[in-house]
Design an enzyme around this catalytic site. Structure first.
Site, PDB file in Angstrom:
ATOM      1  N   HIS A 149      14.206  28.170  53.695  1.00  0.00           N
ATOM      2  CA  HIS A 149      15.053  29.200  54.634  1.00  0.00           C
ATOM      3  C   HIS A 149      14.270  28.975  56.027  1.00  0.00           C
ATOM      4  O   HIS A 149      13.471  29.107  56.380  1.00  0.00           O
ATOM      5  CB  HIS A 149      14.723  30.607  54.059  1.00  0.00           C
ATOM      6  CG  HIS A 149      15.515  31.596  55.269  1.00  0.00           C
ATOM      7  ND1 HIS A 149      16.790  32.341  55.109  1.00  0.00           N
ATOM      8  CD2 HIS A 149      15.022  32.195  56.451  1.00  0.00           C
ATOM      9  CE1 HIS A 149      17.113  32.867  56.137  1.00  0.00           C
ATOM     10  NE2 HIS A 149      16.065  32.843  56.746  1.00  0.00           N
ATOM     11  N   CYS A 150      15.303  28.666  56.945  1.00  0.00           N
ATOM     12  CA  CYS A 150      14.933  27.930  58.231  1.00  0.00           C
ATOM     13  C   CYS A 150      15.349  29.300  59.102  1.00  0.00           C
ATOM     14  O   CYS A 150      16.259  29.406  59.476  1.00  0.00           O
ATOM     15  CB  CYS A 150      15.735  26.806  58.687  1.00  0.00           C
ATOM     16  SG  CYS A 150      15.332  26.094  60.218  1.00  0.00           S
ATOM     17  N   PRO A 151      14.190  29.455  59.788  1.00  0.00           N
ATOM     18  CA  PRO A 151      14.087  30.580  60.684  1.00  0.00           C
ATOM     19  C   PRO A 151      14.935  30.089  62.075  1.00  0.00           C
ATOM     20  O   PRO A 151      15.288  30.892  62.994  1.00  0.00           O
ATOM     21  CB  PRO A 151      12.738  31.244  60.983  1.00  0.00           C
ATOM     22  CG  PRO A 151      11.890  30.082  60.382  1.00  0.00           C
ATOM     23  CD  PRO A 151      12.398  29.324  59.323  1.00  0.00           C
ATOM     24  N   GLY A 189      18.533  30.386  61.138  1.00  0.00           N
ATOM     25  CA  GLY A 189      18.692  31.843  60.563  1.00  0.00           C
ATOM     26  C   GLY A 189      19.565  31.731  59.406  1.00  0.00           C
ATOM     27  O   GLY A 189      20.265  32.659  59.280  1.00  0.00           O
ATOM     28  N   ASN A 190      19.098  30.541  58.577  1.00  0.00           N
ATOM     29  CA  ASN A 190      20.129  30.560  57.419  1.00  0.00           C
ATOM     30  C   ASN A 190      19.359  29.692  56.412  1.00  0.00           C
ATOM     31  O   ASN A 190      18.037  29.133  56.646  1.00  0.00           O
ATOM     32  CB  ASN A 190      21.386  29.899  57.728  1.00  0.00           C
ATOM     33  CG  ASN A 190      22.255  29.880  56.705  1.00  0.00           C
ATOM     34  OD1 ASN A 190      22.198  30.490  55.625  1.00  0.00           O
ATOM     35  ND2 ASN A 190      23.544  29.604  57.109  1.00  0.00           N
TER      36      ASN A 190
END
Length: 186
Positions: free
Chosen positions: A17-19, A22-23
């Site tokens: 999950h990549c901040p 945001g996805n």
């Protein structure tokens, strides 16, 4: 597939999950994530390198026509902000480049950030080029462009394995082990 506790969804071939975006990064957007890290790193490096003459003049005094122009065009505050931006862009470029290199390594090993922690033989390792095809599709110029994969080699639900490729005569079954030796898998 893995369940993302942040998104509350199951994601095919989930990497992480990549901040930043945001996805979750998974089967359908892994190519775009790798390209984002590459192009973001290059763009930040270009900004930093073009600001280098101005940074030199700020730190070591006037040296060249470009620094003189910068002092005439920018106020002292603007010059400081421009220089700060260049330093931040250089830091951002290094961080993105490290992320890009780590994901290229994962891509060549046909692993996700989640799977890299699993010890033992990787049954999905097919060789660096065939592994890259799992994310980017068949090799063509579209590998470098943020466009959908034209000729995908997978549907996201099933992936070729080493053993299957070896049975078909497409692969030499050498030992590819992560976190152990080939003798551990026998």
């Amino acid at each position: 597939a893995h369940h993302c506790s942040i998104c509350g969804q199951c994601v095919m071939r989930m990497d992480h999950h990549c901040p930043w975006i945001g996805n979750c990064v998974g089967f359908k957007n892994h190519k775009y994530f790798v390209l984002m890290t590459m192009y973001g790193s290059f763009a930040s490096a270009v900004y930093s390198l073009t600001a280098l003459p101005y940074l030199r003049s700020m730190l070591w005094g006037y040296r060249g026509a470009s620094a003189l122009v910068a002092h005439r065009v920018l106020s002292t505050k603007g010059f400081m902000l421009y220089s700060l931006g260049a330093v931040l862009a250089a830091s951002f470029s290094l961080a993105l480049f490290a992320l890009f290199i780590s994901h290229i390594w994962l891509l060549c090993c046909n692993l996700t950030s989640i799977e890299v922690g699993y010890l033992g033989r990787n049954p999905f390792f097919l060789g660096p080029l065939d592994n890259a095809k799992q994310v980017f599709g068949e090799f063509d110029i579209a590998w470098l462009l943020p466009v959908p994969v034209r000729r995908s080699v997978s549907d996201g639900l099933s992936f070729p394995t080493r053993d299957l490729a070896a049975r078909r005569g497409q692969l030499d079954l050498g030992a590819t082990v992560i976190g152990g030796s080939a003798a551990d898998d026998v």
